[in-house]
Design a protein around this motif. Structure first.
Motif, mmCIF file in Angstrom:
data_model
loop_
_atom_site.group_PDB
_atom_site.id
_atom_site.type_symbol
_atom_site.label_atom_id
_atom_site.label_comp_id
_atom_site.label_asym_id
_atom_site.label_seq_id
_atom_site.Cartn_x
_atom_site.Cartn_y
_atom_site.Cartn_z
ATOM 1 N N LYS A 1 29.001 33.731 51.316
ATOM 2 C CA LYS A 1 29.722 34.740 50.523
ATOM 3 C C LYS A 1 30.257 34.177 49.209
ATOM 4 O O LYS A 1 30.583 34.936 48.299
ATOM 5 C CB LYS A 1 30.884 35.304 51.347
ATOM 6 N N PHE A 2 30.361 32.838 49.137
ATOM 7 C CA PHE A 2 30.887 32.189 47.945
ATOM 8 C C PHE A 2 29.969 31.052 47.514
ATOM 9 O O PHE A 2 29.210 30.516 48.316
ATOM 10 C CB PHE A 2 32.274 31.587 48.200
ATOM 11 N N LEU B 1 35.894 28.135 46.012
ATOM 12 C CA LEU B 1 34.983 29.133 46.549
ATOM 13 C C LEU B 1 34.865 30.219 45.478
ATOM 14 O O LEU B 1 35.775 31.022 45.303
ATOM 15 C CB LEU B 1 35.524 29.736 47.850
ATOM 16 N N GLU B 2 33.752 30.216 44.743
ATOM 17 C CA GLU B 2 33.613 31.157 43.628
ATOM 18 C C GLU B 2 32.822 32.386 44.051
ATOM 19 O O GLU B 2 31.760 32.278 44.676
ATOM 20 C CB GLU B 2 32.950 30.496 42.430
ATOM 21 N N ALA B 3 33.343 33.556 43.686
ATOM 22 C CA ALA B 3 32.710 34.830 44.002
ATOM 23 C C ALA B 3 32.167 35.454 42.718
ATOM 24 O O ALA B 3 32.372 34.932 41.618
ATOM 25 C CB ALA B 3 33.724 35.762 44.659
ATOM 26 N N GLY C 1 37.469 34.008 42.494
ATOM 27 C CA GLY C 1 37.252 33.243 43.718
ATOM 28 C C GLY C 1 38.555 32.696 44.248
ATOM 29 O O GLY C 1 39.645 33.149 43.858
#
Length: 474
Positions: free
Chosen positions: A399-400, A413-415, A449
């Motif tokens: 998801k990230f 954790l980059e979105a 994120g």
């Protein structure tokens, strides 16, 4: 390339040093295709994994680029020759603004606030503190307090406690390759204090200050408070995009060893660009080296300061190395600049509390500090591995995009831009997990994120925290 079996350095480190030397000296030209790792390993008589480590490190530092079908090639970057460096980097200090007379006539104080905690707190600012540290610190405190003379309780030196500066001088020389005199070291009560002091002393109202975006919020907030013009500069996978720094910038704030928030390492080409630009523009560089000592493969990255000392102000802080409650940091720079800072320090703050300084000096001198660092590094390395495995096991990696795993005490954790940070962060907090939003580090950037610090989280809680975050995403 060759291997010296008598060399105490690991084989991969020997090969990496040779590869960097070949690239920086033009033996391997920009765009040149490197030999496949399997062939090179066979030629050198080493395992393929050893060569792969070398190639991965070259890629991480920005010396090479890679593609699925094109193999690994030398980066297409400009190598400044010695003549260009001399022309662009004359040993002339940037100009100092004229200080008002009031500086020498008064003083003031300030305070800071503590962060709130939650059930599982992935705060990126808190280090590991254990009973062994407290015991050693108490021992240093008792020893120094019993030996302290009455004269030590009078007004102190605005530069800071001389024996402590000598210990820091020795540490910087041995551990970070920074060789300075004690009059080039000024003690402060934290990174924010250091930045504020620099803004007051070396800049004037309306000066342009370039900062990373995303980046350390305290840096631009402090500068903005001091009525500077803030110029956000984007960050990519190689760090600060140097060509986007405004030409009128008087100061550039950078976290090159482990970019604050995103976590990438400033690549070697970008480092050369930055140093060249600062020298050409006669601009200051603030190099915040806040957690570079905690690198999980190889030694800490070389500092910018060691390469351009006349333009750099190097920040170090014991908040991450020991405990935030000690409130001791240092600014290292040219003697003339540090003298200016000390004058304003005497005006605004006078000097730091004496007991923390003498205790820390004893703590370093008698080996407690390095023992704590070795123990902390082992703990951080173990927690770093647990975090990475838990991210995969929980499915968060689906998801990230995971970044910033080479160095430091946090990962990203980059979105994508559709990620609803506010809602998801609140849901995580309701689920008993505190995380920091990437957007809170941004000025103009739209990146989103979670920034996760793992230093203070107990190992048995890390995996649980990752699974709770994964449940938040359902």
């Amino acid at each position: 390339m060759n291997i010296n079996r008598a060399d105490k350095r690991p084989i991969w480190q020997q090969l990496l040093d040779q590869a960097i030397d070949h690239i920086t000296n033009g033996v391997w030209k920009p765009g040149e295709l490197l030999m496949p790792s399997r062939e090179l390993a066979k030629q050198l008589g080493v395992s393929r994994s050893t060569v792969q480590i070398v190639y991965e490190e070259l890629l991480t530092r920005g010396y090479t680029v890679t593609s699925r079908r094109g193999g690994t090639r030398v980066s297409d970057w400009i190598q400044f020759n010695d003549k260009q460096k001399q022309e662009a980097s004359p040993l002339i200090l940037p100009q100092f603004p004229e200080l008002p007379l009031l500086v020498d006539q008064s003083q003031q104080w300030f305070r800071s606030k503590d962060n709130q905690a939650s059930v599982i707190d992935f705060s990126p600012y808190q280090p590991y503190i254990d009973a062994q540290f407290l015991k050693a610190w108490r021992k240093s405190y008792l020893n120094t307090s019993s030996e302290l003379k009455a004269s030590s309780w009078s007004y102190g030196d605005a530069y800071g406690f001389e024996p402590l500066r000598r210990q820091i001088q020795r540490y910087l020389s041995l551990e970070r390759g920074i060789h300075v005199q004690t009059n080039q070291i000024l003690l402060t009560s934290g990174a924010q204090h250091s930045i504020d002091l620099i803004a007051q002393t070396l800049l004037t109202k309306g000066d342009v200050v370039a900062v990373e975006d995303p980046g350390y919020p305290v840096a631009w907030m402090t500068m903005k408070y001091r009525q500077m013009k803030i110029a956000p500069v984007p960050v990519d996978e190689h760090g600060l995009i140097v060509e986007k720094i405004p030409s009128e910038s008087k100061l550039i704030f950078v976290t090159p060893a482990h970019q604050c928030a995103v976590g990438v390492i400033l690549s070697e080409p970008r480092r050369q660009q930055l140093l060249h630009k600062a020298a050409q523009q006669r601009a200051w560089i603030i190099e915040d080296d806040y957690d570079s000592e905690f690198r999980y493969r190889g030694d800490p990255m070389p500092t910018l300061y060691s390469r351009l000392p006349q333009n750099c102000l190097y920040l170090m802080s014991f908040s991450k190395l020991t405990a935030p409650g000690i409130r001791i940091s240092a600014v290292i720079g040219p003697a003339e600049a540090i003298a200016q800072l000390a004058r304003v320090q005497a005006f605004t703050y006078r000097h730091l509390p004496i007991m923390e300084q003498v205790t820390l000096a004893h703590f370093i001198e008698h080996g407690y500090f390095m023992r704590h660092m070795r123990r902390a590094r082992n703990i951080y390395r173990r927690r770093h591995e647990i975090v990475q495995k838990a991210i995969v096991a929980s499915g968060l990696n689906n998801k990230f995009t995971v970044q910033g795993i080479e160095t430091g005490l946090h990962i990203l954790l980059e979105a994508d831009e559709t990620f609803d940070e506010d809602t998801m962060t609140l849901r995580a907090l309701q689920g008993g997990v505190r995380v920091h939003q990437l957007h809170s580090y941004c000025l103009e950037s739209k990146r989103k994120g979670w920034v996760l610090g793992f230093a203070k989280v107990e190992e048995e809680l890390i995996e649980e925290g990752m699974y709770r975050l994964a449940e938040t995403m359902l």
